[in-house]
Design a protein around this motif. Structure first.
Motif, mmCIF file in Angstrom:
data_model
loop_
_atom_site.group_PDB
_atom_site.id
_atom_site.type_symbol
_atom_site.label_atom_id
_atom_site.label_comp_id
_atom_site.label_asym_id
_atom_site.label_seq_id
_atom_site.Cartn_x
_atom_site.Cartn_y
_atom_site.Cartn_z
ATOM 1 N N TYR A 1 42.913 46.240 91.815
ATOM 2 C CA TYR A 1 41.807 45.335 92.727
ATOM 3 C C TYR A 1 42.167 44.037 92.860
ATOM 4 O O TYR A 1 43.019 43.371 92.396
ATOM 5 N N SER B 1 32.132 48.655 97.935
ATOM 6 C CA SER B 1 32.515 49.592 96.919
ATOM 7 C C SER B 1 31.457 49.639 95.686
ATOM 8 O O SER B 1 30.558 48.797 95.857
ATOM 9 N N GLU C 1 37.411 44.324 94.972
ATOM 10 C CA GLU C 1 37.507 45.473 95.648
ATOM 11 C C GLU C 1 38.784 46.317 95.110
ATOM 12 O O GLU C 1 39.947 45.532 95.397
ATOM 13 N N PRO C 2 38.758 47.418 95.136
ATOM 14 C CA PRO C 2 39.911 48.199 94.974
ATOM 15 C C PRO C 2 40.998 48.110 96.067
ATOM 16 O O PRO C 2 40.632 47.908 97.326
ATOM 17 N N GLY D 1 44.657 51.361 94.250
ATOM 18 C CA GLY D 1 43.645 51.356 93.556
ATOM 19 C C GLY D 1 42.541 52.453 93.943
ATOM 20 O O GLY D 1 41.200 52.432 93.901
ATOM 21 N N GLY E 1 41.293 50.494 89.192
ATOM 22 C CA GLY E 1 40.618 49.726 90.312
ATOM 23 C C GLY E 1 39.221 49.811 90.149
ATOM 24 O O GLY E 1 38.321 49.027 90.896
ATOM 25 N N ARG F 1 36.217 50.689 90.668
ATOM 26 C CA ARG F 1 35.249 50.925 91.506
ATOM 27 C C ARG F 1 35.549 51.926 92.641
ATOM 28 O O ARG F 1 36.803 52.266 92.930
#
Length: 263
Positions: free
Chosen positions: A194, A235, A200-201, A206, A225, A227
């Motif tokens: 992330y 996400s 965020e991935p 991710g 990742g 999320r």
């Protein structure tokens, strides 16, 4: 250099060599997934809230077996079934906190912290009267709010330990297990997937289903990742390990493909 100094240097180099070889052999054995990896869990009461103490003292550490179920399910697509992946033993509940983790961009402070943390972890292993483990996981339980509320968690391959910041709430047990598993896989060599600044991935590594069409919304989170992407810029946190997956790159990093390719 006199003979006594030479002998001291030889002894120190010999000890260092033994430590390096032992570390290399342990990491190689863990990555082979041929027998359960022994993990000591250290529950730590990390604030002065009486509710936190009550929560930890009543905690069912059998809940950590969900990690083994997750690993069993996630190893199957890679051609084998690791059952169980880990053997957990639980140390006595403590209140002593580890050295505080510095900011992620404070390079010098991180190096000094790493040395202090490895010494602190070694002392805990020496004091706990348990079988010396392959991995140590320190779980710091906090209540909601206050100065000591949950901060960052880390997993260190060098030193083979993890720090997990967990909420002392029954409703957060599933999320605590996600964080625990994420950091445990860091210790085994998995990398974050992330963006460090946003959480965020990263696509594609991710994402749990990078080949999905349409790509969004994703239905699961890649464990490193963390999320679940719902669109290209946002996400949500997974609810439980059942919503997580070990992706291809993570599987390679922790040795699943090495196990698969063994003759």
């Amino acid at each position: 250099m006199n003979v006594f100094k030479l002998m001291r240097v030889v002894i120190l180099l010999s000890v260092l060599f033994v430590i390096l070889v032992s570390t290399w052999m342990t990491e190689k054995r863990m990555a082979a997934w041929e027998r359960p990896i022994l993990v000591t869990i250290y529950p730590i009461i990390a604030d002065e809230n009486p509710a936190t103490r009550r929560f930890v003292e009543q905690l069912d550490f059998g809940a950590f077996e969900a990690v083994n179920r997750f690993m069993s399910e996630q190893s199957r697509p890679y051609g084998f079934n690791v059952t169980p992946a880990f053997r957990f033993q639980v140390a006595t509940t403590g209140v002593e906190l580890p050295p505080p983790v510095p900011g992620q961009f404070e390079t010098t402070a991180i190096g000094w912290w790493s040395l202090k943390m490895r010494w602190w972890a070694w002392m805990k292993d020496w004091e706990d009267n348990l079988v010396s483990p392959d991995i140590q996981m320190f779980v710091l339980y906090h209540g909601l709010g206050g100065e000591n509320e949950v901060g960052i968690s880390v997993g260190m391959r060098k030193g083979r330990y993890g720090l997990v910041k967990a909420y002392a709430l029954e409703s957060m047990n599933s999320t605590n297990l996600i964080v625990f598993t994420h950091e445990l896989l860091h210790v085994l060599g998995a990398s974050d997937k992330y963006v460090l600044t946003t959480g965020e991935p990263i696509f594609p590594e991710g994402y749990a289903e990078p080949g999905r069409r349409p790509l969004f919304p994703q239905h699961r989170a890649e464990i490193m990742g963390v999320r679940i992407p719902i669109n290209s810029f946002s996400s949500v946190m997974a609810d439980s390990l059942e919503q997580c997956k070990i992706g291809r790159q993570t599987a390679e990093e922790i040795g699943f493909f090495a196990r698969l390719n063994k003759p």
